[in-house]
Design an enzyme around this catalytic site. Structure first.
Site, PDB file in Angstrom:
ATOM      1  N   LYS A  11      54.486   5.870   7.912  1.00  0.00           N
ATOM      2  CA  LYS A  11      53.392   5.475   9.191  1.00  0.00           C
ATOM      3  C   LYS A  11      52.452   4.338   8.505  1.00  0.00           C
ATOM      4  CE  LYS A  11      53.714   9.979  11.246  1.00  0.00           C
ATOM      5  NZ  LYS A  11      53.174  10.888  12.008  1.00  0.00           N
ATOM      6  N   GLU A  98      54.047   8.124  18.505  1.00  0.00           N
ATOM      7  CA  GLU A  98      52.862   7.474  18.359  1.00  0.00           C
ATOM      8  C   GLU A  98      53.063   5.993  19.036  1.00  0.00           C
ATOM      9  OE1 GLU A  98      52.583   7.776  14.179  1.00  0.00           O
ATOM     10  OE2 GLU A  98      52.008   9.988  14.522  1.00  0.00           O
ATOM     11  N   GLU A 164      60.628  15.880  17.598  1.00  0.00           N
ATOM     12  CA  GLU A 164      59.199  15.633  17.229  1.00  0.00           C
ATOM     13  C   GLU A 164      58.459  16.405  18.231  1.00  0.00           C
ATOM     14  OE1 GLU A 164      58.958  13.321  13.410  1.00  0.00           O
ATOM     15  OE2 GLU A 164      58.288  12.059  15.073  1.00  0.00           O
ATOM     16  N   GLY A 170      51.154  16.195  12.450  1.00  0.00           N
ATOM     17  CA  GLY A 170      49.898  16.170  11.930  1.00  0.00           C
ATOM     18  C   GLY A 170      48.960  17.207  12.282  1.00  0.00           C
ATOM     19  N   SER A 202      54.870  18.310  10.992  1.00  0.00           N
ATOM     20  CA  SER A 202      53.989  19.108   9.959  1.00  0.00           C
ATOM     21  C   SER A 202      55.110  20.013   8.851  1.00  0.00           C
ATOM     22  CB  SER A 202      53.056  20.217  10.557  1.00  0.00           C
ATOM     23  OG  SER A 202      52.204  19.476  11.212  1.00  0.00           O
TER      24      SER A 202
HETATM   25  P1  13P Z   1      53.719  14.958  10.197  1.00  0.00           P
HETATM   26  O1  13P Z   1      54.837  15.568   8.971  1.00  0.00           O
HETATM   27  O2  13P Z   1      52.707  14.443   9.327  1.00  0.00           O
HETATM   28  O3  13P Z   1      53.409  16.011  10.936  1.00  0.00           O
HETATM   29  O4  13P Z   1      54.448  13.589  11.012  1.00  0.00           O
HETATM   30  C1  13P Z   1      55.555  13.843  11.692  1.00  0.00           C
HETATM   31  C2  13P Z   1      55.993  12.758  11.999  1.00  0.00           C
HETATM   32  O5  13P Z   1      55.600  12.185  13.115  1.00  0.00           O
HETATM   33  C3  13P Z   1      57.130  12.080  11.562  1.00  0.00           C
HETATM   34  O6  13P Z   1      57.833  10.690  12.033  1.00  0.00           O
END
Ligand code: 13P
Length: 247
Positions: A11, A98, A164, A170, A202
C-alpha cells in the site's frame, strides 16, 4: 501441483526509499530459501525499479504494481501506463477495494484494467469483496463476473483472484477459513481450475495456518503484515510448513 502464492501489498507504506530497501532485502534473504511458494511484492510504484534491482533474477520472489491505467498513453497526469508496469513487474493488483472506495474505480474501470494487463502480458490480481459481513458470495461473484467481461476464457489461467472482504481489511477481524473456502468454491465456478484464488484481510503469522489447510485457497494477499518483515517471513514459512513441501 497447485500453486501457492503469497502477495505483499505494501500500500502506501515503506514511504522512504531506505525503508523500502531494508524491507525488500530482508524479505529476499529470508524468503528465498522457503520452499514451494511463489512470492509477489507490490511496493509503491516509485520504488519498483529499486526493488527490481534488489530482487535481481530471483525466480521465487517477483514484483507487482498496485495499480495501473488502462489507456495506452496520453494526457493522464499522474497515471502509469500498462507498458510502463510491464517493464518493471509481472503482476498488477487490479480493483483493490481502496481504489474502488477512494478513487471511484467502477466495475467497468476494473474490467478495462484486466483487459489492458492481459494485453501487456501482466498477470492481474483481481480483488473482489463485499463491504459488510454477509452469508453468501453474491457481491464478490458479481464483481468478478464484471471484471471478466469480454475476457477470453483462454486467459483465465493467466489471472489471479483475491477475495478480500472489506470488513476484514485492516480491522484485525479476519474471515474464517471455512467461510473463505465456501466463497472460493463459488468464485471458482467462474474461473479455470488452475486460476489461483487468494484470501486477503487481516492475515498474519498467527492465523495463516487455517488458510493453508484449505485446498480451496491457493494463497494470501497480505496488507499491513507485509510491511513488517518478520511477520511476512513468518507467513511464508508457516504456509510452506503447513503444506509439507519437499525440496
Ligand atoms: P490487511 O492485511 O492490512 O488487512 O490488508 C489486506 C489488503 O487489503 C491486501 O490487499
Amino acid at each position: 501441483m497447485k500453486r501457492s502464492i503469497i502477495v505483499g501489498n505494501w500500500k502506501m507504506y515503506a514511504t522512504s526509499i531506505a525503508d523500502a530497501h531494508i524491507l525488500a532485502t530482508t524479505i529476499r534473504n529470508k524468503v528465498a530459501p522457503v520452499i514451494g511458494i511463489e512470492v509477489v511484492l507490490c511496493p509503491p510504484a516509485l520504488w519498483l525499479p529499486e526493488i527490481k534491482n534488489i530482487l535481481g533474477d530471483n525466480k521465487k520472489i517477483l514484483l507487482g504494481a498496485q495499480n495501473m491505467a488502462y489507456e495506452e498513453e496520453g494526457a493522464f497526469t499522474g497515471e502509469i501506463a500498462p507498458s510502463m508496469v510491464a517493464e518493471m513487474a509481472k503482476f498488477c493488483i487490479v480493483g483493490h477495494s481502496e481504489r474502488r472506495q477512494y478513487f471511484d474505480e467502477s466495475d467497468q474501470d476494473v474490467n478495462e484494467k484486466v483487459l489492458a494487463a492481459l494485453k501487456h502480458g501482466i498477470t492481474p490480481i483481481i480483488c473482489v469483496g463485499e463491504r459488510k459481513r454477509q452469508n453468501n458470495a453474491a457481491e464478490p461473484t458479481r464483481q468478478l463476473a464484471a471484471a471478466l467481461y469480454h475476457v477470453p476464457k483462454k486467459y483465465f489461467k493467466d489471472i489471479i483472484v483475491a477475495y478480500e472482504p472489506i470488513w476484514a481489511i485492516g480491522t484485525g477481524e479476519n474471515a474464517e477459513p471455512e467461510y473463505v473456502a465456501k466463497v472460493a468454491v463459488k468464485l471458482r465456478e467462474l474461473l479455470h481450475t488452475a486460476t489461483p484464488i487468494l484470501y486477503g484481510g487481516s492475515v498474519k503469522g498467527s492465523n495463516i495456518a487455517g488458510y493453508a489447510e484449505r485446498p480451496e485457497i491457493d494463497g494470501v494477499l497480505v496488507g499491513g503484515a507485509s510491511v513488517r518483515a518478520a511477520e511476512f517471513i513468518e507467513i511464508c514459512r508457516v504456509w510452506s510448513n503447513s503444506k509439507n513441501f519437499k525440496s
